[in-house]
Scaffold this motif. Structure first.
Motif, mmCIF file in Angstrom:
data_model
loop_
_atom_site.group_PDB
_atom_site.id
_atom_site.type_symbol
_atom_site.label_atom_id
_atom_site.label_comp_id
_atom_site.label_asym_id
_atom_site.label_seq_id
_atom_site.Cartn_x
_atom_site.Cartn_y
_atom_site.Cartn_z
ATOM 1 N N LYS A 82 0.834 -1.203 0.000
ATOM 2 C CA LYS A 82 0.000 0.000 0.000
ATOM 3 C C LYS A 82 0.865 1.248 0.000
ATOM 4 C CE LYS A 82 -3.942 -1.716 2.664
ATOM 5 N NZ LYS A 82 -5.090 -1.376 1.810
ATOM 6 N N PRO A 83 0.412 2.294 -0.711
ATOM 7 C CA PRO A 83 1.121 3.566 -0.595
ATOM 8 C C PRO A 83 1.012 4.073 0.842
ATOM 9 C CG PRO A 83 -0.548 3.633 -2.362
ATOM 10 C CD PRO A 83 -0.756 2.369 -1.605
ATOM 11 N N GLY A 84 2.123 4.567 1.393
ATOM 12 C CA GLY A 84 2.078 5.068 2.766
ATOM 13 C C GLY A 84 1.699 3.989 3.754
ATOM 14 N N LEU A 119 3.167 2.603 6.321
ATOM 15 C CA LEU A 119 3.694 2.468 7.678
ATOM 16 C C LEU A 119 2.626 2.529 8.776
ATOM 17 C CD1 LEU A 119 5.973 2.026 9.618
ATOM 18 C CD2 LEU A 119 6.597 4.433 9.412
ATOM 19 N N LEU A 120 1.708 3.500 8.704
ATOM 20 C CA LEU A 120 0.706 3.571 9.766
ATOM 21 C C LEU A 120 -0.196 2.336 9.790
ATOM 22 C CD1 LEU A 120 1.695 6.468 10.430
ATOM 23 C CD2 LEU A 120 -0.693 7.021 10.898
ATOM 24 N N PRO A 121 -0.717 1.912 8.640
ATOM 25 C CA PRO A 121 -1.501 0.667 8.670
ATOM 26 C C PRO A 121 -0.716 -0.513 9.256
ATOM 27 C CG PRO A 121 -1.851 1.789 6.577
ATOM 28 C CD PRO A 121 -0.796 2.565 7.314
ATOM 29 N N HIS A 156 -0.541 -0.089 13.040
ATOM 30 C CA HIS A 156 -1.856 -0.436 13.609
ATOM 31 C C HIS A 156 -2.045 -1.947 13.664
ATOM 32 C CE1 HIS A 156 -3.933 3.297 14.381
ATOM 33 N NE2 HIS A 156 -3.636 3.786 13.194
ATOM 34 N N GLY A 199 10.823 7.364 15.096
ATOM 35 C CA GLY A 199 10.312 8.735 15.028
ATOM 36 C C GLY A 199 8.815 8.763 14.799
ATOM 37 N N VAL A 200 8.351 7.902 13.921
ATOM 38 C CA VAL A 200 6.915 7.858 13.632
ATOM 39 C C VAL A 200 6.150 7.311 14.838
ATOM 40 C CG1 VAL A 200 5.140 6.769 12.190
ATOM 41 C CG2 VAL A 200 7.207 7.720 11.136
ATOM 42 N N PHE A 217 5.777 9.855 17.559
ATOM 43 C CA PHE A 217 4.984 11.050 17.256
ATOM 44 C C PHE A 217 3.518 10.875 17.645
ATOM 45 C CE2 PHE A 217 2.367 13.806 14.623
ATOM 46 C CZ PHE A 217 3.021 15.027 14.737
ATOM 47 N N TYR A 218 3.016 9.662 17.531
ATOM 48 C CA TYR A 218 1.576 9.435 17.694
ATOM 49 C C TYR A 218 1.244 8.879 19.071
ATOM 50 C CZ TYR A 218 1.500 10.106 12.654
ATOM 51 O OH TYR A 218 1.633 10.636 11.398
ATOM 52 N N HIS A 219 0.307 9.550 19.765
ATOM 53 C CA HIS A 219 -0.073 9.120 21.120
ATOM 54 C C HIS A 219 -0.653 7.714 21.150
ATOM 55 C CE1 HIS A 219 0.687 13.122 22.427
ATOM 56 N NE2 HIS A 219 -0.372 13.658 21.876
ATOM 57 N N HIS A 220 -1.259 7.307 20.054
ATOM 58 C CA HIS A 220 -1.990 6.031 20.045
ATOM 59 C C HIS A 220 -1.065 4.819 20.149
ATOM 60 C CE1 HIS A 220 -5.258 3.264 18.838
ATOM 61 N NE2 HIS A 220 -4.390 2.711 18.014
ATOM 62 N N PHE A 221 0.153 4.956 19.626
ATOM 63 C CA PHE A 221 1.026 3.778 19.589
ATOM 64 C C PHE A 221 1.742 3.574 20.916
ATOM 65 C CE2 PHE A 221 1.080 4.892 14.916
ATOM 66 C CZ PHE A 221 0.174 3.895 14.583
ATOM 67 N N ARG A 268 -8.263 5.027 6.191
ATOM 68 C CA ARG A 268 -6.997 4.972 6.923
ATOM 69 C C ARG A 268 -7.225 5.520 8.318
ATOM 70 N NH1 ARG A 268 -2.164 4.566 3.800
ATOM 71 N NH2 ARG A 268 -2.686 3.044 2.198
ATOM 72 N N ALA A 300 -3.812 8.209 14.441
ATOM 73 C CA ALA A 300 -3.179 7.549 15.580
ATOM 74 C C ALA A 300 -3.080 8.476 16.779
ATOM 75 C CB ALA A 300 -1.811 7.000 15.177
ATOM 76 N N GLY A 301 -4.151 9.240 17.000
ATOM 77 C CA GLY A 301 -4.197 10.026 18.223
ATOM 78 C C GLY A 301 -3.304 11.245 18.190
ATOM 79 N N ALA A 302 -3.422 12.060 17.148
ATOM 80 C CA ALA A 302 -2.663 13.305 17.077
ATOM 81 C C ALA A 302 -3.603 14.391 16.560
ATOM 82 C CB ALA A 302 -1.453 13.161 16.155
ATOM 83 N N LEU A 334 -0.725 10.325 6.176
ATOM 84 C CA LEU A 334 -1.177 9.362 5.167
ATOM 85 C C LEU A 334 -0.004 8.769 4.396
ATOM 86 C CD1 LEU A 334 -4.318 10.761 3.267
ATOM 87 C CD2 LEU A 334 -4.121 8.578 4.467
ATOM 88 N N GLU A 335 1.053 9.554 4.258
ATOM 89 C CA GLU A 335 2.236 9.055 3.557
ATOM 90 C C GLU A 335 3.096 8.173 4.454
ATOM 91 O OE1 GLU A 335 4.355 12.273 1.679
ATOM 92 O OE2 GLU A 335 2.617 12.881 0.486
ATOM 93 N N GLY A 336 2.672 8.031 5.720
ATOM 94 C CA GLY A 336 3.398 7.145 6.628
ATOM 95 C C GLY A 336 4.479 7.836 7.430
ATOM 96 N N ARG A 369 5.798 11.181 10.279
ATOM 97 C CA ARG A 369 5.376 11.987 11.414
ATOM 98 C C ARG A 369 4.480 13.090 10.869
ATOM 99 N NH1 ARG A 369 9.386 12.014 15.595
ATOM 100 N NH2 ARG A 369 9.095 14.222 15.992
ATOM 101 N N PHE A 409 1.409 12.446 -1.840
ATOM 102 C CA PHE A 409 2.489 11.921 -2.685
ATOM 103 C C PHE A 409 2.856 12.916 -3.794
ATOM 104 C CE2 PHE A 409 0.106 8.112 -1.170
ATOM 105 C CZ PHE A 409 1.067 7.641 -0.280
#
Ligand code: FMN
Ligand code: SF4
Ligand code: FES
Ligand code: FES
Lengths: 167, 523
Positions: free
Chosen positions: A22-24, A26-28, A31, A61-62, A65-69, B264, B267-269, B282-284, B286, B302
């Motif tokens: 998938k594009p982008g 990392l977040l998926p 999760h 770093g990612v 950054f996010y409180h959820h993780f 998508r 993540a809580g920000a 969305l690009e993955g 920060r 992108f």
């Protein structure tokens, strides 16, 4: 919200492989790992980095950054307390103090028996029925001290039964 | 005997007030009594104060009861719930006639609470996909022109004209373009986006497909905050069903046109509600805010031309394409056309989602719909427009709800959240929280926002504890000015708005020392 503290790199690799096209992605991927393992183990970072061709520092770093993780295992139950304005207007601050007192912990902490984790959250989207908390992602509206104590009993009982079963 | 249709809503608010237990109890009790019922899990009508709002279908229309708890079920059945009788204390009569609902003007939320959110046939039976069917017969410019004619302005906060944004993306030459729906809804006091996703998800899907057709985009993303897991599940399921029925995919309604859609999770920000931070996420990456220009419409996701719109902006589009831009623009005030979805929350007796033509006075909403405070104590302050919006004292409650009236009076309409506070509020504590929230949620890129908010919390604390109070009050003003001048985005530049409004309108609250127990503390 079942937190299996055991995890294997194969499991992590599966989550990654299912999503990395998938594009982008990392977040998926993060999760998915947190969904399966309950948190994002430090040891999974090199695996993610290698699969996505990113540095470990970038992945860290990612995540940070996010409180959820989370990077440590959560308790069996996760309680989130809304700290935002609509809940404040309905006594949210007093409720928050009561909950911390009752659990004997602060935000971002887990009770000593590993039973319950407490988290701060800023709005659960139920602001017309404030104050709100969520227990394992289920929102409970119009919360008050008495109602919370009853919920807490319920959770504690469930925890106790679980422990007995394991033994 | 024909099974009687009974409706028990399934959105987050109804569930948070016990709707699942009510539904289960109803099924059990009906079975025991040998009564045939067909349970429908509908969306919510938005009358949060009446949730769980149970409805029964009768030849005279749907009859409402609420707020219902499990213990009420036996007595409701005893007193003729299934015949729609009105004897029970919780009986509200015909749902459509409940003044709180009847006095609204619902363009966007016309279906919410009436239909089963995931039923395609319900959606189609209530004007669903008519806007899309029409859009499929129009050329791209004609679709954009219809949206321009509606006067629709972005509902995410900045109120930028949606048609003009779409024109920019339409005119940007590129192989690949994107439609991104901003469903990060981080503002306290707001839940309208959530209600679209949980109560009428096909409307959002339809709006996004139309946007794709209008600008030549074939891929869409809905970025939903992680605090809304139910919204994500509803959307995922709705997308699958829409794909199966040809409303999404490679051949939309046999037109040869295509559009794909994916949810998508954030993540809580809070900052990821800012559109460029959202795109980074969305690009993955920060969620650091990007410098503008380039605008996302030119170089967005992108690096491609991208429409970023709030849920409510996109959800207004099916109506506009179906009924015409003029029909939408017909109501409103000044340059604020169409309807405003306000969300009445906090210390309020009858809170919930209220859709009205722009121009209603704030006081009218809080009194006529809200019925005053929940506590019964006097109303003292109202925060409109989320955590970056001003606290309004009584002298501002007669403002008409429209963008220009609000901005002309140092107020913010934002995403339409109205949070009411009674006279027990300590406005110095609220000011402290505004700074604290900025400290927790700043993306960290600019010093005035990152460090300024941290200092802000300390300075408010010193003021409250009477340490060099006058000097620190002056320092707070200076700090606010620095944040306004030196911040890249509205997180840093608007945090001073609630702080300064509290200082201006409630100065005495800063002159008394808080009692030690009620101290706010950082997370
Ligand atoms: C700190 C910050 C938070 C924001 N949060 C949101 C949000 O949660 N949802 C949203 O739609 N827009 C939010 N916005 C506004 C977006 O940047 C952007 O203007 C909007 O998504 C554009 O869509 P619209 O034109 O349909 O309003 C936020 C802006 C800032 C500065
Ligand atoms: S103002 Fe704050 S949130 Fe906005 S870009 Fe700067 S540091 Fe980030
Ligand atoms: S800082 Fe993340 S929830 Fe408190
Ligand atoms: S402010 Fe607490 S749920 Fe929205």
């Amino acid at each position: 919200m079942s937190a299996s503290i055991e995890w294997s790199s194969a499991q992590v690799q599966d989550s990654i492989d299912a999503l990395k096209h998938k594009p982008g992605a990392l977040l998926p991927i993060l999760h998915a790992i947190q969904q399966h393992i309950g948190y994002i183990p430090d040891g999974s970072v090199p695996i993610i980095a290698k699969s996505l061709n990113l540095s470990r520092a970038e992945i860290h770093g990612v995540i940070s950054f996010y409180h959820h993780f989370r990077t440590t295992p959560p308790g069996h139950h996760v309680i989130q307390v809304c700290r935002a304005e609509a809940c404040q207007a309905m006594g949210g601050r007093q409720l928050e103090a009561h909950i911390k007192d009752r659990l004997g912990i602060n935000h971002h902490a887990t009770t000593a028996d590993g039973g319950i984790s407490l988290e701060a959250v800023y709005c659960l989207g139920n602001c017309a029925c404030a104050p709100n908390i969520s227990v394992n992602e289920r929102v409970h509206g119009r919360m008050n001290n008495t109602h919370f104590d009853a919920l807490f009993e319920e959770i504690s009982d469930a925890l106790h039964t679980q422990t007995l079963e394991v033994k | 005997m024909m099974a009687v249709r009974v409706f028990v809503p399934c959105d987050t608010t109804a569930l948070a007030m016990g709707a699942d237990d009510v539904a289960q109890r109803l099924l059990n009790e009906a079975e025991q009594r040998g009564l045939a019922i067909e349970l429908v899990r509908n969306g919510s009508r938005g009358a949060c104060w009446l949730e769980p709002l149970v409805e029964v279908e009768t030849p005279d229309g749907r009859q409402a009861y609420g707020p219902v708890s499990t213990e009420d079920i036996p007595s409701l059945l005893d007193q003729g719930l299934l015949e729609g009788k009105r004897e029970h204390a919780l009986a509200l009569g015909n749902t459509e006639d409940i003044a709180w609902l009847a006095n609204q003007q619902r363009f966007t939320f016309a279906r919410a609470g009436i239909t089963d959110p995931l039923s395609l046939s319900d959606y189609l039976a209530h004007d669903g996909f008519r806007g899309l069917e029409r859009a499929l017969t129009l050329d791209t410019q004609a679709i954009v022109d219809e949206v321009k004619a509606s006067g629709l302005r972005g509902r995410g906060g900045a109120a930028f004209p949606t048609g003009i944004k779409w024109q920019t993306v339409l005119d940007a030459p590129a192989e690949q373009k994107y439609i991104v729906c901003n469903a990060d809804e981080g503002d306290s006091g707001t839940f309208a986006d959530r209600m679209v996703m949980e109560c009428d998800p096909y409307m959002l899907i339809e709006g996004m497909v139309i946007a794709g057709l209008a600008v030549g985009a074939t891929q869409g993303y809905i970025y939903v905050r992680s605090e809304y897991p139910l919204s994500c599940r509803m959307l995922d399921e709705a997308i699958l069903r829409a794909e199966a029925a040809g409303y999404l995919g490679d051949n939309l309604r046999d037109s040869g046109r295509r559009f794909h859609l994916e949810v998508r999770m954030g993540a809580g920000a809070y900052i990821c509600g800012e559109e460029t931070s959202l795109l980074e996420s969305l690009e993955g990456k920060r969620g650091l805010v990007r410098f503008k220009p380039p605008l996302p419409a030119i170089e967005g996701l992108f690096g491609k031309p991208t429409v970023v719109n709030n849920v409510l902006s996109l959800a207004a589009v099916p109506f506009i394409l179906d009924k015409g831009g003029d029909a939408y623009a017909e109501v409103g005030l000044g340059r604020s056309r169409g309807t405003l979805v306000v969300q009445l929350a906090g210390n309020v007796k009858r809170g919930g989602l209220i859709e009205l033509a722009f121009g209603t006075r704030l006081r009218q909403v809080m009194e006529d719909f809200g019925g005053g405070t929940h506590s019964g104590r006097p109303l003292r302050a109202v925060q409109v427009g989320g955590p970056l919006g001003a606290y309004l004292p009584e002298s501002q409650w007669d403002l008409p709800l429209d963008y220009e009236s609000f901005s002309g009076d140092s107020a913010v309409l934002g995403h339409g959240g109205i949070v009411m506070f009674d006279d027990s509020v300590d406005m110095a504590e609220q000011a402290r929280f505004s700074m604290e929230f900025c400290k927790v949620e700043s993306c960290g890129k600019c010093t005035p926002c990152r460090i300024g908010s941290t200092r802000g919390v300390e300075v408010v604390d010193r003021i409250r504890h009477n340490q060099n109070r006058d000097a620190n009050l002056a320092l707070l003003e200076e700090l606010c000015e620095t944040m306004v001048d030196g911040s890249l985005c509205a997180m840093g530049s608007m945090t001073p708005i609630p702080v300064q409004s509290a200082l201006t309108h409630f100065p005495n609250d800063f002159l008394r020392t808080p009692d030690a127990n009620a101290e706010g503390e950082s997370s």
